[in-house]
Enzyme design. Structure first.
Site, mmCIF file in Angstrom:
data_model
loop_
_atom_site.group_PDB
_atom_site.id
_atom_site.type_symbol
_atom_site.label_atom_id
_atom_site.label_comp_id
_atom_site.label_asym_id
_atom_site.label_seq_id
_atom_site.Cartn_x
_atom_site.Cartn_y
_atom_site.Cartn_z
ATOM 1 N N ASN A 61 0.837 -1.210 0.000
ATOM 2 C CA ASN A 61 0.000 0.000 0.000
ATOM 3 C C ASN A 61 0.867 1.254 0.000
ATOM 4 O OD1 ASN A 61 0.582 -0.912 2.689
ATOM 5 N ND2 ASN A 61 -0.961 0.463 3.523
ATOM 6 N N GLU A 63 0.454 5.313 0.533
ATOM 7 C CA GLU A 63 -0.462 6.369 0.973
ATOM 8 C C GLU A 63 0.001 7.749 0.513
ATOM 9 O OE1 GLU A 63 -0.881 5.757 5.199
ATOM 10 O OE2 GLU A 63 -1.987 3.887 4.886
ATOM 11 N N CYS A 72 -4.298 0.808 -2.274
ATOM 12 C CA CYS A 72 -4.134 -0.431 -1.511
ATOM 13 C C CYS A 72 -3.131 -1.358 -2.199
ATOM 14 C CB CYS A 72 -5.463 -1.180 -1.416
ATOM 15 S SG CYS A 72 -6.741 -0.329 -0.483
ATOM 16 N N GLU A 74 -3.346 -4.502 -2.853
ATOM 17 C CA GLU A 74 -3.929 -5.403 -3.866
ATOM 18 C C GLU A 74 -3.958 -4.743 -5.233
ATOM 19 O OE1 GLU A 74 -5.061 -4.630 -0.913
ATOM 20 O OE2 GLU A 74 -6.617 -5.997 -0.195
ATOM 21 N N CYS A 114 -11.030 -2.608 -3.999
ATOM 22 C CA CYS A 114 -10.115 -3.683 -4.418
ATOM 23 C C CYS A 114 -10.895 -4.894 -4.922
ATOM 24 C CB CYS A 114 -9.189 -4.087 -3.275
ATOM 25 S SG CYS A 114 -7.856 -2.914 -2.993
HETATM 26 N N1 THU Z 1 -5.192 -1.355 2.756
HETATM 27 C C1 THU Z 1 -4.708 -2.202 1.825
HETATM 28 O O1 THU Z 1 -3.649 -1.961 1.226
HETATM 29 N N2 THU Z 1 -5.402 -3.325 1.559
HETATM 30 C C2 THU Z 1 -6.514 -3.731 2.242
HETATM 31 O O2 THU Z 1 -7.051 -4.785 1.956
HETATM 32 C C3 THU Z 1 -7.060 -2.883 3.293
HETATM 33 C C4 THU Z 1 -6.440 -1.553 3.460
HETATM 34 C C5 THU Z 1 -4.421 -0.162 3.072
HETATM 35 C C6 THU Z 1 -5.009 1.136 2.618
HETATM 36 C C7 THU Z 1 -4.364 2.111 3.595
HETATM 37 O O3 THU Z 1 -3.074 2.443 3.128
HETATM 38 C C8 THU Z 1 -4.214 1.297 4.851
HETATM 39 O O4 THU Z 1 -4.260 -0.068 4.460
HETATM 40 C C9 THU Z 1 -5.269 1.574 5.903
HETATM 41 O O5 THU Z 1 -6.534 1.433 5.399
#
Ligand code: THU
Length: 158
Positions: A61, A63, A72, A74, A114
């Protein structure tokens, strides 16, 4: 008339019970999770994608201070796969996470956006792929198709 939608999946107490190739995917997902850029959530997610040619594509992920601009793990992994291996079939997607956002015994559950991307990736390649989800204490569940994670999805006619 009441109707039901049933989703079945395989469950393992720990990912070390998986076949070797799946364990490797989990390990690769944890490894790439260390590259997460997550200063806001402090939640580090890793995703690994096994292709039919045996290659593994990974993503974490990423941000951004303008929160919705982040992505995310995925989708990073799936979009990276689409961009770099457009002709290859995806066999398996694995997602793991580390951080306080989720109790350690809770399976990481992909967000709705996702799931939509996971589903369209499957529709595009005309073949379902397995999805491995792991909790921080190792409990693992495996779905056989992205459809299982998004029943009644937008974009599916049946
Ligand atoms: N996040 C993911 O990368 N995948 C998930 O399945 C759930 C959430 C990330 C998004 C964000 O950077 C952090 O986790 C908190 O939500």
């Amino acid at each position: 008339m009441k109707q039901e939608i049933t989703v079945s999946f395989d469950r393992f107490d720990h990912w070390n019970e998986l076949v070797q190739s799946d364990q490797e995917l989990v390990e690769r997902a944890y490894k790439v999770g260390k590259t997460a850029y997550a200063p806001y959530s402090k939640f580090h997610v890793g995703a690994s994608v096994l292709l039919s040619n045996g290659q593994i594509v990974t993503g974490s992920n990423q941000e951004n201070i303008a929160y919705p601009s982040g992505l995310c793990a995925e989708r990073v992994a799936l979009f990276c796969t689409g961009a770099n291996f457009p002709g290859e079939q995806i066999e398996t997607l694995c997602v793991v996470a580390e951080g306080d956002l989720l109790p350690i015994d809770k399976i990481l559950s992909p967000c709705g956006a996702c799931r939509q991307v996971m589903l369209e990736t499957e529709v595009r390649q005309k073949k379902s792929y397995r999805i491995i989800l792991v909790s921080q204490n190792g409990v693992t569940i495996i779905f056989n198709s992205a459809v299982d994670l998004l029943p009644l999805a937008f974009g599916l006619t049946d």
